[in-house]
Scaffold this motif. Structure first.
Motif, PDB file in Angstrom:
ATOM      1  N   ALA A   1     -32.937  -4.976  12.330  1.00 32.18           N
ATOM      2  CA  ALA A   1     -34.234  -4.665  11.715  1.00 32.18           C
ATOM      3  C   ALA A   1     -34.405  -5.540  10.487  1.00 32.18           C
ATOM      4  O   ALA A   1     -33.486  -5.662   9.667  1.00 32.18           O
ATOM      5  CB  ALA A   1     -34.310  -3.192  11.331  1.00 32.18           C
TER       6      ALA A   1
ATOM      7  N   ILE B   1     -37.274  -7.027   7.323  1.00 39.82           N
ATOM      8  CA  ILE B   1     -38.536  -6.877   6.598  1.00 39.82           C
ATOM      9  C   ILE B   1     -39.183  -8.249   6.447  1.00 39.82           C
ATOM     10  O   ILE B   1     -38.523  -9.219   6.083  1.00 39.82           O
ATOM     11  CB  ILE B   1     -38.290  -6.269   5.203  1.00 39.82           C
ATOM     12  CG1 ILE B   1     -37.666  -4.877   5.332  1.00 39.82           C
ATOM     13  CG2 ILE B   1     -39.585  -6.195   4.403  1.00 39.82           C
ATOM     14  CD1 ILE B   1     -37.199  -4.291   4.023  1.00 39.82           C
TER      15      ILE B   1
ATOM     16  N   LEU C   1     -36.716   1.478   4.303  1.00 35.75           N
ATOM     17  CA  LEU C   1     -36.309   1.132   5.661  1.00 35.75           C
ATOM     18  C   LEU C   1     -34.907   1.660   5.948  1.00 35.75           C
ATOM     19  O   LEU C   1     -34.636   2.187   7.034  1.00 35.75           O
ATOM     20  CB  LEU C   1     -36.367  -0.383   5.871  1.00 35.75           C
ATOM     21  CG  LEU C   1     -35.900  -0.893   7.246  1.00 35.75           C
ATOM     22  CD1 LEU C   1     -36.732  -0.260   8.363  1.00 35.75           C
ATOM     23  CD2 LEU C   1     -35.994  -2.420   7.313  1.00 35.75           C
TER      24      LEU C   1
ATOM     25  N   ASP D   1     -33.030  -7.354   2.964  1.00 37.14           N
ATOM     26  CA  ASP D   1     -34.152  -7.109   3.877  1.00 37.14           C
ATOM     27  C   ASP D   1     -33.738  -7.089   5.343  1.00 37.14           C
ATOM     28  O   ASP D   1     -34.570  -7.269   6.220  1.00 37.14           O
ATOM     29  CB  ASP D   1     -35.242  -8.174   3.668  1.00 37.14           C
ATOM     30  CG  ASP D   1     -34.716  -9.583   3.896  1.00 37.14           C
ATOM     31  OD1 ASP D   1     -33.498  -9.738   4.130  1.00 37.14           O
ATOM     32  OD2 ASP D   1     -35.522 -10.528   3.841  1.00 37.14           O
ATOM     33  N   GLN D   2     -32.451  -6.868   5.658  1.00 34.97           N
ATOM     34  CA  GLN D   2     -32.033  -6.860   7.052  1.00 34.97           C
ATOM     35  C   GLN D   2     -30.919  -5.832   7.255  1.00 34.97           C
ATOM     36  O   GLN D   2     -30.014  -5.694   6.420  1.00 34.97           O
ATOM     37  CB  GLN D   2     -31.564  -8.245   7.505  1.00 34.97           C
ATOM     38  CG  GLN D   2     -31.444  -8.338   9.017  1.00 34.97           C
ATOM     39  CD  GLN D   2     -31.300  -9.773   9.505  1.00 34.97           C
ATOM     40  OE1 GLN D   2     -30.253 -10.144  10.022  1.00 34.97           O
ATOM     41  NE2 GLN D   2     -32.345 -10.571   9.340  1.00 34.97           N
TER      42      GLN D   2
ATOM     43  N   MET E   1     -41.737   3.673  11.932  1.00 38.97           N
ATOM     44  CA  MET E   1     -41.359   3.047  10.669  1.00 38.97           C
ATOM     45  C   MET E   1     -42.236   3.527   9.515  1.00 38.97           C
ATOM     46  O   MET E   1     -42.380   2.853   8.503  1.00 38.97           O
ATOM     47  CB  MET E   1     -41.447   1.519  10.796  1.00 38.97           C
ATOM     48  CG  MET E   1     -40.351   0.914  11.659  1.00 38.97           C
ATOM     49  SD  MET E   1     -38.707   1.059  10.921  1.00 38.97           S
ATOM     50  CE  MET E   1     -37.970   2.349  11.904  1.00 38.97           C
TER      51      MET E   1
ATOM     52  N   GLU F   1     -46.045  -0.844   6.111  1.00 39.85           N
ATOM     53  CA  GLU F   1     -46.985  -1.958   5.999  1.00 39.85           C
ATOM     54  C   GLU F   1     -48.047  -1.653   4.943  1.00 39.85           C
ATOM     55  O   GLU F   1     -48.395  -2.498   4.126  1.00 39.85           O
ATOM     56  CB  GLU F   1     -47.630  -2.220   7.360  1.00 39.85           C
ATOM     57  CG  GLU F   1     -48.486  -3.466   7.396  1.00 39.85           C
ATOM     58  CD  GLU F   1     -48.867  -3.861   8.803  1.00 39.85           C
ATOM     59  OE1 GLU F   1     -49.944  -4.467   8.952  1.00 39.85           O
ATOM     60  OE2 GLU F   1     -48.108  -3.570   9.748  1.00 39.85           O
TER      61      GLU F   1
ATOM     62  N   THR G   1     -44.244  -6.126   7.071  1.00 39.90           N
ATOM     63  CA  THR G   1     -44.116  -5.713   8.468  1.00 39.90           C
ATOM     64  C   THR G   1     -42.632  -5.589   8.777  1.00 39.90           C
ATOM     65  O   THR G   1     -41.793  -6.182   8.092  1.00 39.90           O
ATOM     66  CB  THR G   1     -44.767  -6.725   9.433  1.00 39.90           C
ATOM     67  OG1 THR G   1     -44.116  -8.003   9.290  1.00 39.90           O
ATOM     68  CG2 THR G   1     -46.247  -6.866   9.152  1.00 39.90           C
ATOM     69  N   ILE G   2     -42.318  -4.837   9.816  1.00 45.01           N
ATOM     70  CA  ILE G   2     -40.938  -4.637  10.232  1.00 45.01           C
ATOM     71  C   ILE G   2     -40.757  -5.246  11.615  1.00 45.01           C
ATOM     72  O   ILE G   2     -41.522  -4.947  12.537  1.00 45.01           O
ATOM     73  CB  ILE G   2     -40.562  -3.146  10.278  1.00 45.01           C
ATOM     74  CG1 ILE G   2     -40.863  -2.472   8.942  1.00 45.01           C
ATOM     75  CG2 ILE G   2     -39.096  -2.970  10.655  1.00 45.01           C
ATOM     76  CD1 ILE G   2     -40.125  -3.059   7.762  1.00 45.01           C
TER      77      ILE G   2
ATOM     78  N   SER H   1     -45.935  -5.328  12.807  1.00 48.88           N
ATOM     79  CA  SER H   1     -44.627  -4.717  13.055  1.00 48.88           C
ATOM     80  C   SER H   1     -44.426  -4.568  14.558  1.00 48.88           C
ATOM     81  O   SER H   1     -45.317  -4.098  15.273  1.00 48.88           O
ATOM     82  CB  SER H   1     -44.548  -3.348  12.381  1.00 48.88           C
ATOM     83  OG  SER H   1     -44.595  -3.475  10.976  1.00 48.88           O
TER      84      SER H   1
END
Length: 435
Positions: free
Chosen positions: A218, A220, A238, A259-260, A283, A287, A293-294, A324
């Motif tokens: 996942a 961002i 997240l 971000d991951q 999620m 947004e 967005t994811i 997303s």
């Protein structure tokens, strides 16, 4: 482990299927009843918590698939084939005074009847036969119960037949109301038993597949024009959402960076998380809250390394979307996504000789040819424009036209006309596939 089979069937036929539960200890049946096979698309959408769908015949199976609900559950149906027709012809020969001299028959496929006639060495030259081959082949005669009913009624009233053999419950009921001698196609016990056994076998395969290693990634993505300040808060939110998902599906979550994130689980846990690959995990409103967005990529494999490699392919495809989204790559290298109402699937590799031949002649990648094949199979009729293709492939219209040009040069696609949806502007070419 218990295999849960959803049986989609008319009420009076259900006991003949569920009676086989005593021969398969690992099967649990749940019947879902319909009166008209055209209802089956909506009926399937109501089914929850099952491993395999078992349809009472090719008609309910066809109409369930026409609805394209997005469920990716394996399905089987009890056939109405050469064996079925051979049994029914023997039954008429032995039990009906009308005999087989003047018969009016409907069958899913005309070749089924031809083979049964050959087995019995019968003279069928005086028979009246119609089929609805579209439900088997995806092309040919369209299924229309009213047309089949009128076909039989006219044959009987004109004297061309003295007995009707029909494979459609509705047609049988309407003919009986008129007092027309008719037989509803007898379903052989052997066909039911073999279909139940096939459902059990598929269920066992599904259970073993569900133990495959699964990896999810996942990430961002900052929307254009927004500052970087929102990312830390987005990352925290997240992480919390993923941890909640992990608790629900028995998957573990690790943070790879700001971000991951990476998720480890089994195929079964990802199926649960995505509702059988039909939707992206929820999620929240990230947004809207953070201007991000994811993107999510899921991968299956026999090893963690293979599953992670497939997850990275899925993440790559998700990041190409403008919103997303999530993509999934199976052990067989089938790409599914974006997960949602309009799921699409294609293979990164193929052992289909025809697709490999097309890829070789056109110079297109096997993935592109596989996508094009999936696009054509999804359409109810073999007609489409470059715009239709570009929207499906999520490419520019120019790129779609380049693909079509290569296919046309090798005669795999041909132009069959034009359409002009708007009063102004140039007409659009309409194409048809030849493969």
């Amino acid at each position: 482990m218990l295999i849960r089979v959803a049986v989609i069937t008319p009420e009076d036929f259900a006991p003949r299927i569920t009676a086989h539960a005593e021969h398969f200890d690992q099967i649990k049946f749940q019947a879902y009843l319909y009166r008209n096979p055209m209802e089956c698309g909506a009926l399937v959408e109501q089914i929850q918590g099952c491993d395999v769908l078992l349809f009472a015949g090719p008609l309910p199976y066809y109409f369930a698939n026409q609805r394209k609900s997005g469920k990716r559950l394996p399905s089987v149906y009890i056939p109405s084939d050469e064996y079925t027709l051979t049994l029914n012809l023997g039954h008429i020969l032995l039990n009906r005074s009308e005999g087989l001299r003047a018969l009016s028959v409907d069958t899913p496929k005309r070749s089924y009847l031809e083979q049964a006639v050959a087995e019995w060495e019968l003279d069928s030259s005086q028979w009246c036969v119609t089929d609805y081959s579209q439900i088997i082949d995806g092309a040919g005669t369209v299924f229309d119960p009213e047309q089949i009913f009128h076909f039989h009624r006219e044959n009987y009233q004109s004297g061309r037949c003295n007995l009707v053999l029909t494979s459609v419950d509705y047609v049988y009921e309407q003919l009986k109301l008129l007092g027309i001698p008719c037989i509803n196609m007898i379903v052989p016990e052997k066909s039911i038993r073999e279909t139940v056994a096939r459902a059990a076998h598929i269920g066992q395969l599904m259970i073993s597949e569900n133990a495959q290693i699964a990896v999810g990634l996942a990430a961002i993505n900052q929307l254009d024009g927004d500052g970087e300040g929102a990312k830390p808060d987005a990352g925290i939110m997240l992480q919390q959402l993923l941890l909640e998902l992990g608790k629900e599906t028995d998957a573990s979550i690790q943070q790879l960076g700001l971000d991951q994130f990476i998720l480890y689980g089994t195929r079964g846990s990802i199926e649960q998380m995505t509702d059988h690959f039909t939707r992206m995990p929820v999620m929240g409103s990230m947004e809207h809250l953070f201007g991000v967005t994811i993107s999510m990529g899921f991968g299956f494999g026999m090893t963690a390394k293979e599953a992670e490699a497939h997850a990275r392919i899925g993440l790559f495809h998700a990041r190409k979307q403008k919103e997303s989204s999530a993509f999934l790559v199976t052990h067989e290298k089938e790409v599914i996504g974006p997960l949602g109402a309009a799921n699409k699937a294609y293979h990164l590799k193929s052992e289909d000789r025809e697709l490999l031949h097309i890829a070789e002649l056109t110079g297109l990648s096997i993935a592109t040819v596989s996508k094009l094949s999936s696009f054509i199979k999804l359409r109810r009729e073999n007609r489409f424009t470059a715009t239709d293709l570009s929207e499906y492939l999520q490419l520019s219209r120019r790129s779609a036209e380049r693909i079509l040009k290569k296919m046309i040069e090798q005669h795999f696609v041909e132009s069959v006309g034009e359409e002009q949806p708007y009063k102004q502007g140039r007409p659009r070419a309409v194409y048809r596939s030849n493969f």
